[in-house]
Design a protein around this motif. Structure first.
Motif, mmCIF file in Angstrom:
data_model
loop_
_atom_site.group_PDB
_atom_site.id
_atom_site.type_symbol
_atom_site.label_atom_id
_atom_site.label_comp_id
_atom_site.label_asym_id
_atom_site.label_seq_id
_atom_site.Cartn_x
_atom_site.Cartn_y
_atom_site.Cartn_z
ATOM 1 N N PRO A 14 -0.595 -1.715 8.893
ATOM 2 C CA PRO A 14 -0.186 -2.896 8.129
ATOM 3 C C PRO A 14 -0.268 -2.593 6.643
ATOM 4 C CG PRO A 14 -2.383 -3.192 9.018
ATOM 5 C CD PRO A 14 -1.856 -1.888 9.573
ATOM 6 N N THR A 15 0.477 -3.306 5.849
ATOM 7 C CA THR A 15 0.476 -3.073 4.417
ATOM 8 C C THR A 15 0.400 -4.402 3.679
ATOM 9 O OG1 THR A 15 1.579 -1.907 2.633
ATOM 10 C CG2 THR A 15 3.007 -2.948 4.251
ATOM 11 N N VAL A 16 0.563 -4.352 2.398
ATOM 12 C CA VAL A 16 0.510 -5.523 1.546
ATOM 13 C C VAL A 16 1.604 -6.499 1.983
ATOM 14 C CG1 VAL A 16 0.570 -6.255 -0.861
ATOM 15 C CG2 VAL A 16 -0.167 -3.962 -0.301
ATOM 16 N N GLY A 17 1.411 -7.781 1.727
ATOM 17 C CA GLY A 17 2.387 -8.796 2.104
ATOM 18 C C GLY A 17 3.794 -8.467 1.647
ATOM 19 N N THR A 18 4.763 -8.778 2.463
ATOM 20 C CA THR A 18 6.149 -8.477 2.140
ATOM 21 C C THR A 18 6.585 -9.235 0.901
ATOM 22 O OG1 THR A 18 6.874 -10.210 3.616
ATOM 23 C CG2 THR A 18 6.788 -7.980 4.523
ATOM 24 N N GLY A 19 7.502 -8.650 0.169
ATOM 25 C CA GLY A 19 8.005 -9.265 -1.046
ATOM 26 C C GLY A 19 7.229 -8.852 -2.284
ATOM 27 N N HIS A 20 6.047 -8.384 -2.113
ATOM 28 C CA HIS A 20 5.214 -7.941 -3.218
ATOM 29 C C HIS A 20 5.765 -6.602 -3.715
ATOM 30 C CE1 HIS A 20 1.589 -6.617 -5.334
ATOM 31 N NE2 HIS A 20 1.200 -7.879 -5.313
ATOM 32 N N GLU A 21 5.868 -6.449 -5.023
ATOM 33 C CA GLU A 21 6.441 -5.226 -5.590
ATOM 34 C C GLU A 21 5.683 -3.976 -5.128
ATOM 35 O OE1 GLU A 21 7.640 -3.261 -9.907
ATOM 36 O OE2 GLU A 21 6.705 -5.237 -9.844
ATOM 37 N N ALA A 22 4.360 -4.069 -5.052
ATOM 38 C CA ALA A 22 3.572 -2.919 -4.597
ATOM 39 C C ALA A 22 3.913 -2.575 -3.157
ATOM 40 C CB ALA A 22 2.082 -3.202 -4.742
ATOM 41 N N ALA A 23 4.146 -3.583 -2.325
ATOM 42 C CA ALA A 23 4.501 -3.343 -0.925
ATOM 43 C C ALA A 23 5.834 -2.608 -0.830
ATOM 44 C CB ALA A 23 4.557 -4.653 -0.155
ATOM 45 N N GLU A 24 6.769 -2.988 -1.673
ATOM 46 C CA GLU A 24 8.074 -2.322 -1.680
ATOM 47 C C GLU A 24 7.930 -0.859 -2.111
ATOM 48 O OE1 GLU A 24 10.847 -4.680 -3.961
ATOM 49 O OE2 GLU A 24 10.256 -6.496 -2.874
ATOM 50 N N LEU A 25 7.134 -0.627 -3.135
ATOM 51 C CA LEU A 25 6.907 0.745 -3.589
ATOM 52 C C LEU A 25 6.222 1.570 -2.500
ATOM 53 C CD1 LEU A 25 5.762 -0.024 -7.228
ATOM 54 C CD2 LEU A 25 7.833 1.239 -6.578
ATOM 55 N N TYR A 26 5.248 0.963 -1.836
ATOM 56 C CA TYR A 26 4.539 1.664 -0.766
ATOM 57 C C TYR A 26 5.495 2.016 0.369
ATOM 58 C CZ TYR A 26 1.171 2.712 2.890
ATOM 59 O OH TYR A 26 0.469 3.333 3.893
ATOM 60 N N GLN A 27 6.347 1.078 0.760
ATOM 61 C CA GLN A 27 7.318 1.330 1.824
ATOM 62 C C GLN A 27 8.248 2.474 1.437
ATOM 63 O OE1 GLN A 27 6.135 -0.261 4.649
ATOM 64 N NE2 GLN A 27 7.930 0.791 5.356
ATOM 65 N N LEU A 44 6.096 7.173 -6.600
ATOM 66 C CA LEU A 44 6.116 5.787 -6.131
ATOM 67 C C LEU A 44 4.709 5.255 -5.898
ATOM 68 C CD1 LEU A 44 9.105 6.147 -3.667
ATOM 69 C CD2 LEU A 44 9.085 4.708 -5.725
ATOM 70 N N LEU A 45 3.849 6.083 -5.351
ATOM 71 C CA LEU A 45 2.472 5.658 -5.099
ATOM 72 C C LEU A 45 1.700 5.437 -6.398
ATOM 73 C CD1 LEU A 45 1.819 7.951 -2.067
ATOM 74 C CD2 LEU A 45 1.833 5.432 -2.026
ATOM 75 N N GLU A 46 1.953 6.276 -7.372
ATOM 76 C CA GLU A 46 1.301 6.082 -8.673
ATOM 77 C C GLU A 46 1.735 4.753 -9.287
ATOM 78 O OE1 GLU A 46 2.427 9.749 -10.555
ATOM 79 O OE2 GLU A 46 0.654 10.804 -9.780
ATOM 80 N N GLN A 47 3.024 4.402 -9.121
ATOM 81 C CA GLN A 47 3.498 3.105 -9.604
ATOM 82 C C GLN A 47 2.832 1.965 -8.834
ATOM 83 O OE1 GLN A 47 7.745 3.189 -9.126
ATOM 84 N NE2 GLN A 47 8.090 4.195 -11.087
ATOM 85 N N ASP A 48 2.761 2.120 -7.531
ATOM 86 C CA ASP A 48 2.127 1.119 -6.668
ATOM 87 C C ASP A 48 0.693 0.865 -7.141
ATOM 88 O OD1 ASP A 48 0.466 0.041 -4.579
ATOM 89 O OD2 ASP A 48 1.827 0.760 -3.056
#
Length: 116
Positions: A14-27, A44-48
């Protein structure tokens, strides 16, 4: 490589809630890592982590990606340690951290990390 094979399993976590910018970067980072574009994944992870510094999954994946890039356990261990600090029950991060300690022939650290 054992750690590289673990990246594929991360799609199941599982990851951060959908729609969250960090979740998008992680995906996006997961997809890049799965495609073996480790440099892109690291970026991308450094940005996250800049957006969401307490994201344990991002720290964990960054440790795995860093190891894939450098083949140096010392560069990956701090990221995995941070993931475990942030989420003490994150078993996969504990396991991967122990594998890196074993790679360094540091059995004591590997065992103590698994049984905290």
């Amino acid at each position: 490589m054992v750690l590289g094979g673990m990246i594929g399993l991360l799609f199941l976590l599982p990851t951060v809630g959908t729609g969250h910018e960090a979740a998008e970067l992680y995906q996006q980072a997961l997809e890049a890592a799965h495609g073996k574009d480790f440099t892109k994944a690291r970026h991308l992870l450094e940005q996250d982590i800049q957006i969401f510094p307490t994201h344990p999954e991002a720290h964990h994946l960054l440790g795995l990606v860093q190891f894939e890039i450098t083949h140096d356990a010392n560069s990956a261990i701090p990221h995995l340690q941070r993931a475990v600090e942030l989420a003490p029950h994150f078993v996969q991060a504990q396991y991967d951290l122990a594998l890196l300690h074993l790679r360094q022939q540091n059995l004591e650290e590997a065992v103590s990390g698994l049984f905290q």
